[in-house]
Design an enzyme around this catalytic site. Structure first.
Site, PDB file in Angstrom:
ATOM      1  N   GLU A 243       0.882  -1.171   0.000  1.00  0.00           N
ATOM      2  CA  GLU A 243       0.000   0.000   0.000  1.00  0.00           C
ATOM      3  C   GLU A 243       0.915   1.214   0.000  1.00  0.00           C
ATOM      4  O   GLU A 243       1.525   1.536   1.026  1.00  0.00           O
ATOM      5  CB  GLU A 243      -0.897  -0.006   1.244  1.00  0.00           C
ATOM      6  N   CYS A 277      -2.380   9.027   2.650  1.00  0.00           N
ATOM      7  CA  CYS A 277      -2.032   8.526   1.319  1.00  0.00           C
ATOM      8  C   CYS A 277      -3.070   8.965   0.302  1.00  0.00           C
ATOM      9  O   CYS A 277      -2.759   9.120  -0.871  1.00  0.00           O
ATOM     10  CB  CYS A 277      -1.915   7.015   1.350  1.00  0.00           C
TER      11      CYS A 277
END
Ligand code: NDP
Length: 536
Positions: A243, A277
């Site tokens: 990720e 993110c």
């Protein structure tokens, strides 16, 4: 529960509050041999844990939820103190979503992982059947980033445990006490000793966890570290979910509700001081409404209070580290040099504006004000590299095609958002964006919807966490194939003969067509072949 450490190698990691520089606490770091021992011990626990029923696993995860619910404020204070994020945001963006994820996976894992029959077409006529069963991997190594230090590793651990795995987590060196808290929550919930272990340290400890060859790795962090981990994991062929970073675009069309879009942009860009993110890192607005949207964004930004995360009315805390601050300063300077205009903020010297912080030892150096920038274009370096800070660069577009092209012009593809009152257009544009999640008239928060797959396209990652896809990353499917009328040899067995070859032609041209009608026409040839085999 931390791994057992050897005294001669033990060292300490001191965690500090990025807002004040004050010590939050300290933990003992693990040497590579401690990490190896943690993984080996975890594998032993796994062999017991994998035999538990879904009901037992669910009871554990639901007890862990109760422990969190009983101490929401205490946990939020700890998250805020170590990461700098506002106390309230620690509840809304970490504790609430992970509680939801935990109840969903605890209640739903059994059904999602139930053995499933697989349709095998004409093989079924031969008395064969197939089913898939799902087996846990073993030891799941989790290496999270510091920005969501509670919800990401805890959510991944809860999913791993529900699937029957054991877990070793290496928290970020910036947020070790939150990592420690996760171990404590499982321990207090009555997890078997060692089911969820925490090993502390910096990047080398993460590397030691990769080298210790867990059976699956879940990594959250930068593209650069993700590549290092993928290389190191390849040594043991350890399957890895990555990720990674993002440079998420927000597209605002001229027919959007501009008031809402401005609010979404401010929250999407400045939540967690921009250290998400899925932060809005690039805003593309139709040129006809750019001035109005910018005006609304600046007005809303001006109203935000920045300061130490422990005040309930603070919306933006400090950057989590000096390294992060330097990147933000560099990117804002690069915007200036490239000719973009700073509409608000832009200068780390602006004092923290929360009145109460004046009396405390608040470390102004780590604060960067929310910064609104106009005149950005995709050829500027700061529109291409991940900033991971409270900046909101605004660029304009003329047509739908141009908006899509600008949004896709990036090495990243984590999330994106499209703002319009025309839902057909919203869906049409969303489906053309290269990103793992695309929202229409929403922004940033879909990591909080645990039922949905989370992960990136392009350099934003590999694999998924969350959703059934995320659960499937934590198990290996096993195919069980049964022949219920095992009386005759198979026509494709040895020895091969001219009759066999003719039958194989029938398999290729008739059976493999998937048509029952065509397949029945090869029956005489099949019987001939079977007779031949039975005679031998
Ligand atoms: P890093 O890549 O620097 O670090 C991530 C984790 O890896 C940390 O625990 C770090 O330890 C550890 N680590 C560092 N070097 C190694 C190594 N060689 N081997 C194994 N582990 C190592 O990222 P940041 O912590 O700075 O996190 C920010 C990044 O994370 C951003 O790019 C952000 O976009 C991304 N991110 C992605 C998310 C997603 O879901 N796609 C969610 C959240 C963040 P230590 O911190 O102790 O150095």
């Amino acid at each position: 529960m931390s791994a057992v450490l050897t005294a001669e190698t033990a060292d300490e990691l001191i965690s500090t509050n990025p807002a004040t520089g004050e010590e939050v606490g300290r933990v003992v770091t693990a040497a590579p041999e401690d990490v190896q021992a943690a993984v080996e011990g975890s594998r032993e626990i796994f062999h017991k844990w994998k035999t538990t029923s879904f009901a037992e696993r669910k009871a554990l995860v639901m007890r862990a939820r109760e422990i969190i619910l009983a101490d929401i404020d205490g946990i939020a204070k700890l998250i805020s103190a170590e990461s700098g994020k506002p106390f309230g945001e620690a509840i809304s963006m970490e504790i609430a979503p992970v509680l939801d994820l935990m109840q969903w996976v605890a209640r739903g894992a059994e059904k999602m992982l139930r053995p499933k029959r697989v349709g095998i077409g004409l093989y079924g006529l031969l008395g064969r059947s197939s089913k898939k069963i799902y087996k846990p991997y073993g030891v799941v190594g989790i290496i999270p980033a510091w920005n969501y230090p509670f919800s990401i590793p805890l959510g991944e651990a809860a999913m791993a445990v529900m699937a029957g795995n054991s877990v070793v987590i290496k928290p970020s060196e910036l947020t070790p006490l939150v990592g420690e808290k996760i171990g404590e929550i499982f321990e207090t919930s009555g997890a078997p000793d060692g089911l969820v272990q925490i090993v502390h340290g910096a990047g080398e400890t993460g590397a030691a966890l990769v080298d210790a060859a867990p059976d699956k790795l879940m990594f959250t962090g930068s593209v650069a570290t993700g590549k290092k981990i993928a290389k190191a994991a390849a040594e043991n062929l350890t399957p890895t979910v990555l990720e990674l970073g993002g440079k998420d675009p927000m597209i605002v069309f001229e027919d959007a509700n501009l008031e809402l879009a401005a609010g979404g942009a401010v929250w999407g860009a400045f939540c967690n001081a921009g250290q998400s993110c899925s932060s809005v890192e690039r805003l593309y607005v139709h040129e006809s409404v750019a001035d109005e949207l910018t005006r609304l964004i600046v007005e809303k930004t001006r109203a935000l209070k920045q300061g130490s995360g422990d005040h309930e009315d603070v919306s933006i805390g400090p950057m989590s580290s000096e390294r992060q601050l330097k990147i933000v300063e560099d990117h804002v300077a690069a915007f200036r040099e490239a000719g973009a205009k700073i509409e608000f903020g832009g200068n780390a010297d602006i004092p923290v504006r929360h009145a109460e912080d004046a009396d405390k030892s608040v470390r102004v150096p780590l604060f960067f004000p929310p910064t609104v920038i106009t005149g950005a274009t995709n050829d500027m370096r700061s529109m291409r590299e991940e900033t991971f800070g409270p900046t909101l660069p605004i660029a304009t577009f003329k047509t739908e095609e141009e908006a899509i092209a600008l949004a896709n012009d990036s090495e990243f593809g984590l999330t994106a958002s499209v703002w319009t009152r025309d839902y057909a257009k919203g869906r049409r544009v969303a489906e053309q964006i290269e990103a793992g999640s695309v929202c229409i008239n929403e922004v940033l928060y879909t990591h909080g919807i645990g039922q949905t797959p989370w992960g990136g396209f392009k350099n934003s990652g590999r694999g998924r966490t969350h959703g059934i896809e995320g659960l499937m990353e934590l198990v290996q499917p096993q195919h069980i194939h049964t022949n219920r009328i095992a009386l005759l040899p198979n026509a494709w067995w040895m020895p091969y003969t001219p009759t066999a070859v003719e039958t194989f032609r029938g398999f290729a041209t008739k059976f493999a067509s998937g048509s029952l009608l065509k397949t029945t026409t090869m029956m005489p040839q099949l019987l001939k072949r079977l007779k031949e085999l039975l005679k031998r």
